[in-house]
Scaffold this motif. Structure first.
Motif, PDB file in Angstrom:
ATOM      1  N   CYS A   1      -0.064   3.576   3.042  1.00  0.00           N
ATOM      2  CA  CYS A   1       0.692   3.051   4.618  1.00  0.00           C
ATOM      3  C   CYS A   1       1.994   2.532   4.780  1.00  0.00           C
TER       4      CYS A   1
ATOM      5  N   CYS B   1       1.055  -1.585   0.260  1.00  0.00           N
ATOM      6  CA  CYS B   1      -0.060  -0.043   0.190  1.00  0.00           C
ATOM      7  C   CYS B   1       1.352   1.108  -0.241  1.00  0.00           C
TER       8      CYS B   1
ATOM      9  N   THR C   1      -6.733   4.688   5.676  1.00  0.00           N
ATOM     10  CA  THR C   1      -6.190   3.110   6.226  1.00  0.00           C
ATOM     11  C   THR C   1      -6.365   2.186   5.078  1.00  0.00           C
ATOM     12  N   CYS C   2      -5.202   1.462   6.033  1.00  0.00           N
ATOM     13  CA  CYS C   2      -5.755  -0.065   5.014  1.00  0.00           C
ATOM     14  C   CYS C   2      -6.592  -1.088   6.003  1.00  0.00           C
TER      15      CYS C   2
ATOM     16  N   HIS D   1      -7.362  -0.679   1.209  1.00  0.00           N
ATOM     17  CA  HIS D   1      -6.723   0.892   0.918  1.00  0.00           C
ATOM     18  C   HIS D   1      -8.195   1.835   1.432  1.00  0.00           C
TER      19      HIS D   1
HETATM   20 ZN   LIG Z   1      -3.056   1.770   3.151  1.00  0.00          ZN
END
Ligand SMILES: [Zn+2]
Ligand SMILES: [Zn+2]
Length: 440
Positions: free
Chosen positions: A162, A159, A178-179, A172
């Motif tokens: 992140c 990702c 956020t994931c 994500h």
């Molecule tokens: Zn993420």
């Protein structure tokens, strides 16, 4: 009659538009009139209006609208939560005092028990959960929940926001930034992502809201029907509401017309007897209870199929590509699977030592990751034997990307035409899927 008819038509229209707006995007409705109406309302009409506005005012009107729409749909804000809670609170505040003296004590008790539940489950769905969001602190643990199936999820996918490898089944969320673990979908009704940790509370929210609304509709009918039955025979103007003469009820339209007419008559009398506070809220409840329960039924189907909403879209993409004949299924070499690795004592020792060395340092980010970091052993009972790839020209793959080459050979790939040929390792069977969802 005119006011009642307007209220009824307005309520039915709002229910239909809400249904199309919120359910039309589901993959299950992709090729249906509901999906078409959803695209018409949310894509085609706005884009036509945008073109018109660009030609007339240089886009002044739609720029403001686009900013508002973008904020409403793609930003984290509690407006929809406030609207939802406001609607439930307003309906309960209008409705309960109106019918309170007409209902029996056990119904009062039941109303008292049912009413707080949507508030509690919405709070639990909306509050941040240590399991739902993937952070650098819980990332190593999150990697061990599910194996990569090499159909929907591949190991070694980072990702970029992140800065860690995406665990299998995660996604994500650009709104939550956020994931999210076992991502189902971002829900604007709870202003949060639904995934591991809070998905069960979302199911409880749908169930409790559906039951509350259906019960509200029943209470309206139950509390007001004695009044209606006592008064309707001598009800002034009842004769004006009697069904139209000469309607051919044998034809489908005539039958439907007569039923609709009866529905309008009864609703009008109920509105006259119970007023907007009693019957208006009851009518809204009658028309909207299928929305949360219908969505719950869809999620029960997803649980039965062992997939999330996010994954159902991915499976639908594979199904469409398979129908086009551009998808090839390969068989994984057995020695690359956890099941076979753990059966070999010498290799197990190697993996154990490499795992312990990785746990002493922060989780590495690509390109320094080792295969063991990209795909650590999981606690999941099933492991995928398949690899699915699509080719651009529709020809069998001649050279495989190195990531696939390490686990399968070109000659093992053959064309597949439907999803029946592919196993879903995230499907443990209906009851085990339910247990998995409710215990996490
Ligand atoms: Zn993420
Ligand atoms: Zn989100």
């Amino acid at each position: 009659m005119t006011v009642a008819r307007t209220i009824i038509i307005f309520t039915i229209t709002v229910s239909l538009v809400t249904f199309v707006a919120f359910f039309g995007r589901l993959p299950a409705f992709r090729n249906t009139p509901i999906g078409f109406l959803n695209r018409l309302f949310l894509i085609h009409i706005p884009s036509a209006f945008r073109k018109l506005d660009l030609a007339l005012t240089n886009g002044r009107i739609t720029n403001g609208g686009a900013r508002l729409g973008n904020y409403l749909m793609h930003d984290k804000h509690p407006l929809v939560v406030i609207f939802f809670l406001g609607l439930v609170t307003a309906c309960a505040t209008l409705f309960l005092p109106t019918v309170w003296h007409l209902i029996r004590p056990h119904h009062k008790l039941l109303a008292f028990v049912l009413l707080p539940q949507p508030y509690i489950f919405l709070y639990l769905s909306a509050k941040s959960n240590s399991q739902t969001y993937i952070t650098t602190l819980n990332h190593a643990e999150q990697m061990r929940h599910y194996p990569y199936d090499r159909v929907l999820y591949y190991p070694g996918t980072p990702c970029r926001t992140c800065k860690f490898l995406k665990p299998a089944r995660s996604k994500h969320c650009s709104i939550c930034k956020t994931c999210v673990s076992r991502m189902d979908h971002h829900c604007i009704w709870v202003n949060n992502c639904l995934g591991r940790g809070n998905y069960k509370w979302f199911l409880a929210l749908l169930l409790s809201t559906g039951i509350l609304i259906a019960y509200g509709a029943y209470l309206a009918y139950y509390s007001l029907s004695p009044l209606v039955h006592r008064h309707y025979l001598k009800y002034e103007g009842w004769y004006r509401y009697s069904p139209k003469q000469g309607v051919n009820t044998k034809s489908w339209f005539g039958y439907f017309d007569k039923k609709t007419h009866y529905f309008l008559i009864y609703t009008t009398i109920y509105l006259d007897m119970g007023g907007v506070r009693g019957s208006g809220v009851g009518l809204l409840a009658l028309l909207t209870w299928p929305l949360p329960l219908g969505l719950l039924a869809y999620h029960v189907y997803l649980i039965w199929a062992g997939m999330t909403t996010n994954e159902s879209a991915k499976w639908a993409d594979w199904r469409d590509d398979m129908a086009d004949g551009v998808v090839f299924l390969g068989h994984r070499q057995e020695d690359t699977m956890q099941e076979y690795r753990s059966a070999a004592p010498a290799r197990e020792h190697t993996h154990a030592s490499s795992h312990s060395s990785s746990s002493t340092s922060p989780f590495p980010t690509p390109p320094e990751t080792s295969p063991e970091d990209e795909e650590p052993p999981t606690t999941w009972p099933l492991e995928s034997r398949h690899i699915l790839i699509r080719t651009r020209n529709g020809q069998p793959p001649k050279t495989l990307p190195s990531r696939i080459q390490s686990v399968a050979r070109e000659h093992s790939f053959e064309r597949v035409w439907n999803l029946a040929a592919v196993e879903n390792v995230y499907d443990l069977g209906f009851w085990d899927n339910i247990v998995e969802v409710l215990s996490n």
